[in-house]
Design a protein around this motif. Structure first.
Motif, PDB file in Angstrom:
ATOM      1  N   ALA A 105     -51.428 -26.496 114.738  1.00  0.00           N
ATOM      2  CA  ALA A 105     -50.857 -25.738 115.852  1.00  0.00           C
ATOM      3  C   ALA A 105     -49.347 -25.995 115.927  1.00  0.00           C
ATOM      4  O   ALA A 105     -48.545 -25.071 116.096  1.00  0.00           O
ATOM      5  CB  ALA A 105     -51.532 -26.144 117.158  1.00  0.00           C
ATOM      6  N   TYR A 106     -48.967 -27.249 115.751  1.00  0.00           N
ATOM      7  CA  TYR A 106     -47.554 -27.616 115.772  1.00  0.00           C
ATOM      8  C   TYR A 106     -46.801 -26.923 114.636  1.00  0.00           C
ATOM      9  O   TYR A 106     -45.710 -26.368 114.806  1.00  0.00           O
ATOM     10  CB  TYR A 106     -47.434 -29.135 115.627  1.00  0.00           C
ATOM     11  N   SER A 107     -47.435 -26.974 113.455  1.00  0.00           N
ATOM     12  CA  SER A 107     -46.840 -26.390 112.269  1.00  0.00           C
ATOM     13  C   SER A 107     -46.628 -24.880 112.432  1.00  0.00           C
ATOM     14  O   SER A 107     -45.573 -24.341 112.090  1.00  0.00           O
ATOM     15  CB  SER A 107     -47.774 -26.689 111.094  1.00  0.00           C
ATOM     16  N   ALA A 119     -49.142 -16.219 108.533  1.00  0.00           N
ATOM     17  CA  ALA A 119     -50.177 -15.350 109.081  1.00  0.00           C
ATOM     18  C   ALA A 119     -50.093 -15.310 110.607  1.00  0.00           C
ATOM     19  O   ALA A 119     -49.776 -16.316 111.245  1.00  0.00           O
ATOM     20  CB  ALA A 119     -51.550 -15.871 108.659  1.00  0.00           C
ATOM     21  N   GLN A 120     -50.413 -14.152 111.175  1.00  0.00           N
ATOM     22  CA  GLN A 120     -50.490 -14.015 112.637  1.00  0.00           C
ATOM     23  C   GLN A 120     -51.555 -14.972 113.171  1.00  0.00           C
ATOM     24  O   GLN A 120     -52.581 -15.152 112.522  1.00  0.00           O
ATOM     25  CB  GLN A 120     -50.888 -12.569 112.941  1.00  0.00           C
ATOM     26  N   TYR A 121     -51.336 -15.600 114.319  1.00  0.00           N
ATOM     27  CA  TYR A 121     -52.257 -16.644 114.763  1.00  0.00           C
ATOM     28  C   TYR A 121     -52.278 -16.821 116.271  1.00  0.00           C
ATOM     29  O   TYR A 121     -51.417 -16.288 116.982  1.00  0.00           O
ATOM     30  CB  TYR A 121     -51.862 -17.981 114.138  1.00  0.00           C
ATOM     31  N   ALA A 122     -53.254 -17.583 116.731  1.00  0.00           N
ATOM     32  CA  ALA A 122     -53.266 -18.065 118.112  1.00  0.00           C
ATOM     33  C   ALA A 122     -53.992 -19.407 118.130  1.00  0.00           C
ATOM     34  O   ALA A 122     -54.785 -19.708 117.227  1.00  0.00           O
ATOM     35  CB  ALA A 122     -53.958 -17.065 119.029  1.00  0.00           C
ATOM     36  N   THR A 123     -53.694 -20.216 119.146  1.00  0.00           N
ATOM     37  CA  THR A 123     -54.262 -21.561 119.261  1.00  0.00           C
ATOM     38  C   THR A 123     -55.197 -21.629 120.463  1.00  0.00           C
ATOM     39  O   THR A 123     -54.895 -21.059 121.514  1.00  0.00           O
ATOM     40  CB  THR A 123     -53.110 -22.578 119.456  1.00  0.00           C
ATOM     41  N   PHE A 124     -56.346 -22.306 120.305  1.00  0.00           N
ATOM     42  CA  PHE A 124     -57.340 -22.374 121.386  1.00  0.00           C
ATOM     43  C   PHE A 124     -57.895 -23.785 121.550  1.00  0.00           C
ATOM     44  O   PHE A 124     -57.997 -24.536 120.578  1.00  0.00           O
ATOM     45  CB  PHE A 124     -58.503 -21.426 121.080  1.00  0.00           C
ATOM     46  N   THR A 125     -58.296 -24.082 122.802  1.00  0.00           N
ATOM     47  CA  THR A 125     -58.985 -25.347 123.058  1.00  0.00           C
ATOM     48  C   THR A 125     -60.363 -25.096 123.668  1.00  0.00           C
ATOM     49  O   THR A 125     -61.073 -26.034 124.000  1.00  0.00           O
ATOM     50  CB  THR A 125     -58.169 -26.243 124.023  1.00  0.00           C
ATOM     51  N   GLU A 126     -60.723 -23.789 123.810  1.00  0.00           N
ATOM     52  CA  GLU A 126     -62.046 -23.463 124.359  1.00  0.00           C
ATOM     53  C   GLU A 126     -62.687 -22.352 123.555  1.00  0.00           C
ATOM     54  O   GLU A 126     -62.005 -21.478 123.013  1.00  0.00           O
ATOM     55  CB  GLU A 126     -61.916 -23.033 125.816  1.00  0.00           C
ATOM     56  N   LEU A 127     -64.024 -22.392 123.532  1.00  0.00           N
ATOM     57  CA  LEU A 127     -64.786 -21.473 122.685  1.00  0.00           C
ATOM     58  C   LEU A 127     -64.651 -20.001 123.086  1.00  0.00           C
ATOM     59  O   LEU A 127     -64.367 -19.159 122.222  1.00  0.00           O
ATOM     60  CB  LEU A 127     -66.268 -21.901 122.700  1.00  0.00           C
ATOM     61  N   GLU A 128     -64.853 -19.676 124.361  1.00  0.00           N
ATOM     62  CA  GLU A 128     -64.929 -18.264 124.763  1.00  0.00           C
ATOM     63  C   GLU A 128     -63.672 -17.468 124.426  1.00  0.00           C
ATOM     64  O   GLU A 128     -63.757 -16.433 123.770  1.00  0.00           O
ATOM     65  CB  GLU A 128     -65.313 -18.141 126.247  1.00  0.00           C
ATOM     66  N   ASP A 169     -68.787 -25.444 115.549  1.00  0.00           N
ATOM     67  CA  ASP A 169     -68.683 -26.753 114.889  1.00  0.00           C
ATOM     68  C   ASP A 169     -67.471 -27.519 115.403  1.00  0.00           C
ATOM     69  O   ASP A 169     -67.563 -28.687 115.742  1.00  0.00           O
ATOM     70  CB  ASP A 169     -68.538 -26.584 113.368  1.00  0.00           C
ATOM     71  N   CYS A 170     -66.324 -26.831 115.425  1.00  0.00           N
ATOM     72  CA  CYS A 170     -65.085 -27.495 115.854  1.00  0.00           C
ATOM     73  C   CYS A 170     -65.230 -28.028 117.269  1.00  0.00           C
ATOM     74  O   CYS A 170     -64.964 -29.205 117.523  1.00  0.00           O
ATOM     75  CB  CYS A 170     -63.906 -26.519 115.817  1.00  0.00           C
ATOM     76  N   PHE A 171     -65.665 -27.157 118.179  1.00  0.00           N
ATOM     77  CA  PHE A 171     -65.693 -27.569 119.586  1.00  0.00           C
ATOM     78  C   PHE A 171     -66.845 -28.507 119.911  1.00  0.00           C
ATOM     79  O   PHE A 171     -66.860 -29.136 120.960  1.00  0.00           O
ATOM     80  CB  PHE A 171     -65.690 -26.337 120.507  1.00  0.00           C
ATOM     81  N   SER A 172     -67.825 -28.616 118.989  1.00  0.00           N
ATOM     82  CA  SER A 172     -68.901 -29.572 119.270  1.00  0.00           C
ATOM     83  C   SER A 172     -68.628 -30.919 118.587  1.00  0.00           C
ATOM     84  O   SER A 172     -69.466 -31.800 118.570  1.00  0.00           O
ATOM     85  CB  SER A 172     -70.246 -29.003 118.809  1.00  0.00           C
ATOM     86  N   GLY A 173     -67.442 -31.029 117.965  1.00  0.00           N
ATOM     87  CA  GLY A 173     -67.034 -32.347 117.468  1.00  0.00           C
ATOM     88  C   GLY A 173     -67.321 -32.612 115.999  1.00  0.00           C
ATOM     89  O   GLY A 173     -67.233 -33.755 115.554  1.00  0.00           O
ATOM     90  N   ALA A 174     -67.642 -31.558 115.225  1.00  0.00           N
ATOM     91  CA  ALA A 174     -67.946 -31.771 113.803  1.00  0.00           C
ATOM     92  C   ALA A 174     -66.747 -32.350 113.050  1.00  0.00           C
ATOM     93  O   ALA A 174     -66.913 -33.040 112.049  1.00  0.00           O
ATOM     94  CB  ALA A 174     -68.391 -30.463 113.155  1.00  0.00           C
ATOM     95  N   PHE A 175     -65.529 -32.060 113.527  1.00  0.00           N
ATOM     96  CA  PHE A 175     -64.333 -32.608 112.877  1.00  0.00           C
ATOM     97  C   PHE A 175     -63.669 -33.666 113.749  1.00  0.00           C
ATOM     98  O   PHE A 175     -62.491 -33.953 113.601  1.00  0.00           O
ATOM     99  CB  PHE A 175     -63.343 -31.483 112.564  1.00  0.00           C
ATOM    100  N   GLY A 176     -64.459 -34.205 114.693  1.00  0.00           N
ATOM    101  CA  GLY A 176     -63.913 -35.226 115.582  1.00  0.00           C
ATOM    102  C   GLY A 176     -62.781 -34.649 116.428  1.00  0.00           C
ATOM    103  O   GLY A 176     -62.753 -33.449 116.708  1.00  0.00           O
TER     104      GLY A 176
END
Ligand code: AMP
Ligand code: GLY
Length: 430
Positions: A105-107, A119-128, A169-176
């Motif tokens: 996200a910083y990068s 690439a066009q992008y957006a950053t999220f901290t929640e699933l919905e 996976d991401c939001f359930s902690g698969a990557f810590g």
């Protein structure tokens, strides 16, 4: 001078090998090192590269004048900052600079702020909201865990369901912790190409292009790996694309030194590019040498690596002059059966010396060690990096494969098509 290299993979063997060639090098230590560095330097297997205080203590005790940081983990936790603060020259950016790799996200925000094509992008901290963005952009789409995830945090989702699963996976902690924030971005197409640069004081000195092969099996099939082979330079890159990539690396280097980023960036900036129909775009930045890119780039470097690294570490980019051999380099990775999944270790390796009798062939060790009988044995997923230089691309490829055939260990697996697509030309990516 006495030099300490942190890390223990093929990249660090190649760095150590290049440093060992310099007349300026006295004692050379590698922590932890591997079965290859053992032959040309002193391995310090019990030194934790991420423990800044332990590294500093070791450096003082052994009169180390330059510390070279290979992997990203020590950079992200600020080992360079602590050493520099204590007056030891370090090749590697500070923790702030390493955020270019440590946080996607910083990068991306850095790229956006500095008009770096990406690439066009957006950053999220929640699933919905993340799912809503995926619906808006549509598949294929790319989901990236924000933090360091050992190369496993990027999912190129062909269908909406794949992206949904990746996000869950991401939001359930698969990557810590690394996955608690995600970057979702537009899927780009085209050949990939890496361009690494020595960066110091906001100046970039670009190295030569290289192309990694990330998938495990021939035909770019199978799971993603740390890299199964690489070559340099990349023949399909046009002069215009190269000029654009170099300009992007220079502008990025300038931005690392400037407000608001203001890092003390003295090391390698790795630009991972995709050559899209709209021109080269940055897929990612890394804050270190690539692995296995380093294994084909350094054998082509004619300039003394100690001269370059001390100039970078001391903030003297104007003293750097890079000269390259006019040859092609191809590297084939020999891996353990099962890699990148689980694999066995401790298999006896034969034939490395014989392979190196082929003119232009060097074998860098990645996952090797010595057993109690002093035999060379496998100790990792990627075991050896077989590198060949040749006057033509074909010659380098042939020599690399000839050398691969001479090396044996139980379960040896490797791709037979490294560089094949490039030898067919740009149309092979259409
Ligand atoms: P990264 O760690 O960001 O380089 O991503 C790993 C791999 O995922 C890259 O080498 C690409 O093959 C692929 N990738 C990353 N970002 C994108 C993107 N925006 N579009 C297509 N493929 C991508
Ligand atoms: N070869 C890819 C990397 O070093 O990140």
């Amino acid at each position: 001078m006495n030099i300490l290299v942190l890390g223990g993979g093929g990249r660090e063997h190649a760095i150590t090998w290049a440093l060992a060639k310099s007349p300026r090098t006295d004692e050379l230590y590698v922590a932890p090192g591997n079965g290859g560095t053992d032959a040309i330097a002193t391995n310090v297997s019990d030194l934790d590269a991420c423990d800044a205080q332990a590294v500093l203590d070791f450096a003082k005790e052994h009169n180390i004048e330059l510390v070279v940081i290979g992997p990203e983990a020590p950079l992200v936790v600020g080992v360079a900052d602590v050493l520099r603060e204590a007056g030891i020259a370090v090749f590697g950016p500070d923790a702030q600079g390493a955020q270019l790799e440590g946080s996607k996200a910083y990068s991306k925000a850095f790229m956006e702020a500095n008009n770096i094509p990406t690439a066009q992008y957006a950053t999220f901290t929640e699933l919905e909201p993340a799912l809503a963005y995926v619906r808006e952009l549509g598949a294929p789409i790319v989901v990236k865990a924000d933090g360091l995830a050992a190369g496993k945090g990027v999912i190129v989702a062909e269908e909406f369901e794949d992206a949904e699963e990746a996000l869950q996976d991401c939001f359930s902690g698969a990557f810590g912790e690394a996955g608690s924030r995600v970057v979702i971005e537009e899927c780009l197409t085209g050949p990939e190409c890496s361009l690494l640069a020595f960066v110091s004081n906001g100046q970039a000195h670009c190295m030569t292009t290289a192309q990694d092969h990330k998938r495990a099996f021939d035909g770019d099939l199978g799971p993603n790996t740390g890299g199964m082979g690489v070559y340099s330079p990349v023949p399909i890159v046009t002069a215009d694309e190269l000029a654009e990539m170099r300009e992007i690396m220079q502008r990025s280097a300038e931005a690392t030194a400037r407000d608001p980023f203001e890092s003390d960036y003295r090391g390698v900036l790795y630009g991972g590019f995709m050559l899209t129909p709209q021109g080269p775009k940055v897929l990612e930045f890394n804050a270190r040498f690539g692995d296995p890119e380093t294994q084909v780039v350094l054998p082509r470097l004619e300039t003394d690596l100690v001269d370059i690294m001390t100039a970078v570490a001391e903030g003297r980019p104007e003293d750097i002059e890079l000269e390259w051999q006019d040859q092609w380099a191809v590297c084939v990775v020999l891996a353990s059966e099962g890699y990148p999944g689980s694999y066995e270790k401790g298999k006896v390796i034969l034939g490395v010396d014989e392979a190196e009798t082929i003119d232009g062939v060097t074998v860098f060790h990645a996952g090797t060690t010595k057993n109690y009988d002093d035999e060379l044995v496998t100790a990792g997923g990627r075991v050896l990096n077989v590198v060949a230089l040749g006057d033509t691309f074909e010659e380098a490829r042939e020599k690399a494969y000839e050398a691969c055939a001479l090396i044996n260990f139980e379960g040896k697996q490797y791709r037979s098509d490294i560089g094949k697509r490039a030898s067919l030309g740009r149309e092979a990516w259409a």
